[in-house]
Design a protein around this motif. Structure first.
Motif, short mmCIF file in Angstrom:
data_model
loop_
_atom_site.label_atom_id
_atom_site.label_comp_id
_atom_site.label_asym_id
_atom_site.label_seq_id
_atom_site.Cartn_x
_atom_site.Cartn_y
_atom_site.Cartn_z
N VAL A 1 10.70 -2.12 6.46
CA VAL A 1 10.46 -1.52 5.19
C VAL A 1 10.92 -2.55 4.17
O VAL A 1 12.12 -3.15 4.22
CB VAL A 1 10.78 -0.38 4.55
N GLN A 2 10.24 -3.17 3.06
CA GLN A 2 10.90 -4.11 2.16
C GLN A 2 11.25 -3.57 0.86
O GLN A 2 10.43 -2.99 0.37
CB GLN A 2 9.85 -5.11 2.17
N LEU A 3 12.55 -3.58 0.72
CA LEU A 3 13.01 -3.04 -0.80
C LEU A 3 13.39 -4.19 -1.84
O LEU A 3 13.40 -5.32 -1.22
CB LEU A 3 14.33 -2.34 -0.42
N ASP A 4 13.67 -3.67 -3.03
CA ASP A 4 13.75 -4.93 -3.99
C ASP A 4 15.45 -5.12 -3.80
O ASP A 4 16.10 -4.57 -2.82
CB ASP A 4 13.74 -4.12 -5.34
N PRO B 1 2.14 -5.71 0.57
CA PRO B 1 2.81 -5.26 -0.66
C PRO B 1 2.52 -3.77 -0.94
O PRO B 1 1.31 -3.51 -0.85
CB PRO B 1 2.62 -6.05 -1.88
N ALA B 2 3.28 -2.88 -1.68
CA ALA B 2 3.03 -1.70 -1.97
C ALA B 2 4.06 -1.06 -2.68
O ALA B 2 5.34 -1.13 -2.40
CB ALA B 2 2.59 -0.88 -0.85
N ARG B 3 3.83 -0.15 -3.70
CA ARG B 3 4.81 0.35 -4.53
C ARG B 3 5.15 1.65 -3.96
O ARG B 3 6.19 2.20 -4.35
CB ARG B 3 4.48 0.59 -5.94
N ARG B 4 4.23 2.08 -3.04
CA ARG B 4 4.70 3.50 -2.33
C ARG B 4 4.31 3.26 -1.03
O ARG B 4 3.34 3.07 -0.47
CB ARG B 4 3.86 4.54 -3.07
N VAL B 5 5.10 3.94 -0.01
CA VAL B 5 5.16 3.83 1.40
C VAL B 5 5.40 5.20 1.76
O VAL B 5 6.77 5.89 1.71
CB VAL B 5 6.22 2.83 2.04
N VAL B 6 4.42 5.91 2.62
CA VAL B 6 5.05 7.11 3.45
C VAL B 6 5.16 6.75 4.98
O VAL B 6 4.20 6.12 5.49
CB VAL B 6 3.68 8.08 3.29
N LEU B 7 6.36 7.34 5.28
CA LEU B 7 6.73 6.81 6.71
C LEU B 7 6.42 7.99 7.51
O LEU B 7 7.00 9.15 7.58
CB LEU B 7 8.04 6.58 6.68
N ALA B 8 5.28 7.99 8.61
CA ALA B 8 4.53 9.12 9.29
C ALA B 8 4.55 8.57 10.71
O ALA B 8 3.73 8.93 11.26
CB ALA B 8 3.20 9.55 8.86
N VAL C 1 10.80 0.50 -3.18
CA VAL C 1 10.04 -0.05 -2.18
C VAL C 1 9.28 -1.26 -2.77
O VAL C 1 8.72 -1.15 -4.04
CB VAL C 1 9.21 1.15 -1.32
N GLU C 2 9.09 -2.14 -2.02
CA GLU C 2 8.16 -3.15 -2.35
C GLU C 2 6.86 -3.39 -1.40
O GLU C 2 6.25 -4.19 -1.47
CB GLU C 2 8.88 -4.56 -2.72
N GLY C 3 7.13 -2.76 -0.32
CA GLY C 3 6.16 -2.79 0.67
C GLY C 3 6.63 -2.81 2.10
O GLY C 3 7.74 -2.50 2.23
N VAL C 4 5.64 -3.36 2.91
CA VAL C 4 6.46 -3.34 4.34
C VAL C 4 6.20 -4.72 5.10
O VAL C 4 5.35 -5.59 4.57
CB VAL C 4 5.97 -2.37 5.42
N VAL C 5 6.80 -5.15 6.18
CA VAL C 5 6.53 -6.39 6.90
C VAL C 5 6.33 -6.07 8.35
O VAL C 5 6.89 -5.35 8.97
CB VAL C 5 7.72 -7.30 7.08
N LEU C 6 5.07 -6.56 8.79
CA LEU C 6 4.70 -6.24 9.89
C LEU C 6 5.43 -6.99 11.09
O LEU C 6 6.07 -8.03 10.73
CB LEU C 6 3.07 -6.74 10.06
N ALA C 7 5.07 -6.66 12.36
CA ALA C 7 5.90 -7.35 13.28
C ALA C 7 5.53 -8.71 13.60
O ALA C 7 6.22 -9.61 13.72
CB ALA C 7 5.67 -6.72 14.61
N ASP C 8 4.29 -9.33 13.15
CA ASP C 8 4.03 -10.59 13.24
C ASP C 8 4.36 -11.61 11.84
O ASP C 8 3.98 -12.51 11.55
CB ASP C 8 2.35 -10.61 13.47
#
Ligand SMILES: Cc1cc2nc3c(=O)[nH]c(=O)nc-3n(C[C@H](O)[C@H](O)[C@H](O)COP(=O)(O)OP(=O)(O)OC[C@H]3O[C@@H](n4cnc5c(N)ncnc54)[C@H](O)[C@@H]3O)c2cc1C
Length: 389
Positions: free
Chosen positions: A179-182, A200-207, A188-195
């Motif tokens: 998860v990428q934070l400021d 980017p996203a302002r909201r991330v739900v971890l499920a 939250v600023e988004g996520v980074v994938l394994a590759d």
């Protein structure tokens, strides 16, 4: 906004959030429905599952609420997807094999009655009149007429369809590494994938179920204390078709769940073995040991599959749903043995949180930060007490 994980929780939440008009991308490291949800038996059993203690009562409240939502949820899902989800409203029998079990069942009966739950005590002959396949050696039974079941694999297929139809962008084979934070680690600023791809996203739900805490980048204070709890489960089929059992049967150490088409699910072990997914001979023995004594007819069933799943457990066995102290980060996991049961309610709560219309009381019981608060209070008993001048 992003939802990480395409199990029953991620997909149910994605569907509801998209229905509310938000733009949703779901990131799934494998294919949707490939995780624990496809292994589950599908019992919707808040009454049979209720446990003693305060945490048990909180879980019961969540379970009863979600169970009451299931018939309408299933209807809506079936209408929108064209897929039947196999909801069987045939109730549950909890049975006692021997005198020890019977004494325990009487205690459990009293406990459920004290909570005002719908449950009836049946003599062995009454239980066998309902389910003639039960062995004559049966001692006692409890009937929970409102504890039903659904087929999770059908639910997952239906959810994937309705998500796509509702405009959810479903990205399979997209494992989230972090998860990428400021810079201040406050939002939250988004996520980074394994590759290495940044999404980017302002909201991330971890499920991401039991794997949720493997995702990096979260401050310790935002952790949800989720761990994997292994369960082995057999899928059986009656070559003679349906009819051996019509109700869900539960007993010490296991359960048998009938489907409409002559299939049965026999579960499940509960093992603390980390992320181990190996099926074992000991697991099969444990599953068949009492089931065979209680329903001798299962010896004739064909074995179709031995599956292994990892339940997302938490320290108090209740889920973690809601904001986690980092702006824009929302947890939706930790459903342990009840993720199928709790899917409709969780989806509604997540949509509520994201829409700014949260039901506070239920969310407080599921707060992702409750474990840190409990640990802090234990470490410093004076914390939280009023200052004495
Ligand atoms: C044997 C067994 C029997 C059960 N029986 C029942 C039952 O009868 N009734 C009931 O209510 N519950 C039951 N459960 C519990 C239920 O299965 C779980 O609570 C539920 O499936 C959890 O759903 P989930 O969506 O959180 O997890 P999952 O279905 O595991 O979904 C999580 C998803 O996240 C994905 N993922 C993981 N990491 C990443 C990442 N880094 N990036 C992107 N995606 C990722 C995974 O691939 C997976 O698809 C049972 C569980 C087991 C093991």
């Amino acid at each position: 906004m992003l939802i990480v994980g395409g199990g029953i929780i991620g997909m149910a939440a994605a569907w509801r959030v998209a229905q509310a008009g938000l733009s949703v991308t779901m990131l799934e490291r494998d294919t949707p429905g490939a995780g624990t949800s496809r292994v589950a038996a599908g019992m919707l059993a808040p009454v049979a599952e209720v446990e003693f203690g305060e945490a048990g009562r909180r879980a019961l409240e969540l379970g009863l609420r979600s169970a009451a939502m299931w018939p309408a949820f299933a209807r809506e899902l079936e209408t929108a997807s064209g897929v039947s989800v196999g909801l069987l409203r045939t109730g549950t029998l909890v049975v006692a094999r021997d005198d020890d079990d019977a004494r325990e069942l009487d205690r459990q009966h009293e406990f459920r009655r004290s909570l005002g739950l719908a449950v009836a005590r049946l003599r062995a002959s009454q239980a066998r009149a309902l389910e003639p396949a039960l062995a004559p050696t049966l001692r006692l039974a409890l009937h929970a007429p409102e504890d039903h079941s659904v087929d999770p694999r059908l639910v997952l297929a239906a959810l994937e369809r309705v998500c796509v139809a509702a405009g959810v962008q479903v990205r399979a084979h997209a494992p989230v590494a972090r998860v990428q934070l400021d810079a201040g680690a406050s939002s939250v600023e988004g996520v980074v994938l394994a590759d290495g791809e940044r999404v980017p996203a302002r909201r991330v739900v971890l499920a991401a179920g039991p794997w949720s805490e493997l995702i990096e980048g979260m401050p310790r204070s935002a952790g949800a204390s989720v761990r994997p709890v292994k369960g082995q489960i057999l899928r059986l089929r009656d070559p003679a078709g349906p009819g051996l059992l019509t109700r869900v049967l539960r007993f010490r150490g296991g359960y048998l769940v009938p489907r409409e088409d002559g299939a049965y699910v026999l579960g499940a072990t509960v093992e603390e073995r980390g992320f181990d997914l190996a099926p074992t001979a000991g697991g099969v023995y444990e599953l068949l040991r009492y089931a065979h004594e209680l329903v001798p007819g299962i010896s004739e069933l064909h074995v179709e599959e031995l599956a292994v799943g990892l339940r997302p457990g938490t320290p108090d066995n209740a889920p973690v749903i809601g904001p986690a102290g980092v702006d824009g980060l929302v947890w939706a996991t930790g459903h342990y043995r009840n993720g199928i049961l709790l899917a409709p309610l969780t989806a509604q709560l997540v949509a509520g949180v994201l829409g700014g219309d949260a039901e506070d009381r239920l969310l407080a019981a599921c707060s992702p930060t409750r474990f840190q608060a409990a640990a802090a209070a234990a470490a410093d008993p004076a914390a939280g007490e009023p200052a004495v001048a």
